[in-house]
Design a protein around this motif. Structure first.
Motif, PDB file in Angstrom:
ATOM      1  N   ASN A 126      -3.136  -7.558 -17.016  1.00 29.81           N
ATOM      2  CA  ASN A 126      -3.001  -8.543 -15.750  1.00 29.81           C
ATOM      3  C   ASN A 126      -3.013  -9.998 -16.074  1.00 29.81           C
ATOM      4  N   GLN A 145      -0.118   0.289 -11.184  1.00 31.30           N
ATOM      5  CA  GLN A 145       1.092   1.473 -10.313  1.00 31.30           C
ATOM      6  C   GLN A 145       2.523   0.824 -10.160  1.00 31.30           C
ATOM      7  N   THR A 185       0.760  -1.286   0.069  1.00 36.80           N
ATOM      8  CA  THR A 185       0.034   0.024   0.041  1.00 36.80           C
ATOM      9  C   THR A 185       1.054   1.516   0.083  1.00 36.80           C
ATOM     10  N   ALA A 229      -5.318 -10.517  -8.834  1.00 39.82           N
ATOM     11  CA  ALA A 229      -6.775 -10.288  -8.305  1.00 39.82           C
ATOM     12  C   ALA A 229      -6.682  -8.590  -8.750  1.00 39.82           C
ATOM     13  N   ASN A 230      -5.488  -7.869  -8.953  1.00 35.38           N
ATOM     14  CA  ASN A 230      -5.823  -6.505  -8.916  1.00 35.38           C
ATOM     15  C   ASN A 230      -4.927  -5.634  -9.935  1.00 35.38           C
ATOM     16  N   GLY A 231      -5.558  -5.624 -11.186  1.00 32.67           N
ATOM     17  CA  GLY A 231      -4.882  -5.044 -12.331  1.00 32.67           C
ATOM     18  C   GLY A 231      -4.346  -3.517 -11.983  1.00 32.67           C
ATOM     19  N   GLU A 232      -5.181  -2.838 -11.264  1.00 31.47           N
ATOM     20  CA  GLU A 232      -4.847  -1.487 -10.997  1.00 31.47           C
ATOM     21  C   GLU A 232      -3.350  -1.337 -10.043  1.00 31.47           C
ATOM     22  N   LEU A 233      -3.413  -2.255  -9.058  1.00 31.78           N
ATOM     23  CA  LEU A 233      -2.169  -2.138  -8.400  1.00 31.78           C
ATOM     24  C   LEU A 233      -1.071  -2.616  -8.903  1.00 31.78           C
ATOM     25  N   LEU A 260      -1.422 -11.218  -5.989  1.00 30.74           N
ATOM     26  CA  LEU A 260      -2.098  -9.986  -5.656  1.00 30.74           C
ATOM     27  C   LEU A 260      -2.332  -9.044  -7.110  1.00 30.74           C
ATOM     28  N   TYR A 261      -1.503  -9.249  -8.133  1.00 29.39           N
ATOM     29  CA  TYR A 261      -1.302  -8.760  -9.335  1.00 29.39           C
ATOM     30  C   TYR A 261      -2.618  -9.365 -10.013  1.00 29.39           C
ATOM     31  N   LYS A 263      -2.757 -13.971 -14.104  1.00 24.06           N
ATOM     32  CA  LYS A 263      -3.551 -14.931 -14.237  1.00 24.06           C
ATOM     33  C   LYS A 263      -3.071 -16.294 -14.790  1.00 24.06           C
TER      34      LYS A 263
END
Length: 332
Positions: free
Chosen positions: A258, A300, A12, A293-297, A290-291, A262
């Motif tokens: 992402n 970043q 974070t 599940a969370n393409g935006e993160l 993590l990536y 997957k």
């Protein structure tokens, strides 16, 4: 396994903290506005030529991104990869990681020619590589980041460094971690930057060992999905077909997203160096999950890591030179 609170806090913090453009070994700063006065149309020129090249061939986005990676991992981000062989230089293009794999040099030549006409002897080839990598990523759906600029070009190349420092498809995870660490890059950088394999292609020779193991019984690597392995064997036989190309991301091979992560979770990573991020380390596995599940993160962290990688040992000030031709050094 659930992510620990400390690990989540770290990620974070990485996502929310501002980008820092100082390079790791001190010295002058690189900054995005470097050419605002000396060559105000530099960004526009690079972007337009990259866009034309990617529109002509979608694969070129991955090729230009790879050039920047393979440049920075040798002597730093100094455009040494662009130098042709001469009486005094053995080109990095002849190294094992680059031979038959790096491409896009003609696009860089076209950009350099246009910039020399607009603002002679001003924009370095090293900065062209950094800008082209960013623009390529954005053009195929990836994140945007401000590119710190002000690099200068090297006066030489290192084929030995190219052979030894660039991560290879068959390296162990520990070897890859070490190669990243030597460049000041950590595990988050490693996994995030590996996500660039969401675009591009790879040759049969780079992953054949995963399809036919060393004992000769014909069984595929157990970390590779059996159905996926069977489809790969149809065009990557035990012998022959070395140059046959396969998408690194079988789901969306020309879109920066992402799905790469997957695929790793589904045991459909094409290269061993990709799949081991999910199978060989709890820490890298957490990042992959993590990536995925969370393409935006992922976007970043990828943008942040690209800035960090682009800051590896740049030449600045009076160091190096601004090449007139990216393929050769200037002579007095």
């Amino acid at each position: 396994m659930a992510l620990s609170i400390s690990f989540l806090m770290l990620l974070t913090a990485l996502a929310l903290s501002p980008l820092c453009f100082a390079f790791p070994h001190g010295g002058p700063f690189l900054f995005p506005q470097f050419y605002d006065r000396s060559c105000p149309k530099a960004h526009e020129i690079v972007k337009s030529i990259v866009a034309k090249a990617v529109a002509k061939e979608a694969r070129m986005a991955a090729s230009l991104l790879r050039l920047h990676f393979h440049d920075c991992f040798v002597k730093g981000c100094d455009a040494s990869i662009l130098l042709d062989s001469s009486k005094t230089i053995v080109s990095e293009k002849m190294s094992v990681p680059n031979r038959n794999s790096v491409r896009g040099f003609e696009v860089i030549d076209e950009i350099k020619s246009a910039l020399e006409k607009a603002c002679p002897h001003t924009v370095s080839c090293a900065d062209i590589l950094a800008l082209a990598a960013r623009d390529s990523t954005v053009l195929v759906g990836g994140p945007y980041w401000e590119v710190p600029l002000g690099r200068r070009d090297s006066l030489g190349a290192s084929i030995q460094g190219s052979n030894n420092h660039i991560p290879a498809p068959n390296n162990t995870l520990q070897t890859i971690i070490t190669k990243f660490k030597l460049k000041g890059l950590d595990l988050v950088d490693l996994v995030a930057l590996s996500g660039s394999h969401t675009i591009g292609q790879s040759r049969c020779t780079s992953f054949r060992q995963r399809l036919y193991n060393q004992t000769g019984n014909g069984l595929a690597d157990f970390t590779l999905d059996p159905a996926y392995a069977a489809s790969l064997r149809s065009r990557c036989p035990r012998s022959g077909g070395d140059q046959n190309l396969f998408p690194l991301d079988l789901v969306s091979p020309t879109k920066f997203d992402n799905h790469y992560f997957k695929n790793l979770v589904a045991k459909k990573g094409l290269l061993s160096s990709d799949e081991i991020l999910f199978t060989n380390s709890p820490a890298t596995k957490k990042l992959v999950e993590l990536y995925a599940a969370n393409g935006e993160l992922f976007f970043q962290h990828f943008a942040r890591s690209m800035v960090k990688m682009g800051n590896i040992a740049p030449l600045t000030g009076s160091m190096g030179q601004i090449r007139k031709n990216c393929r050769k050094v200037n002579h007095a």
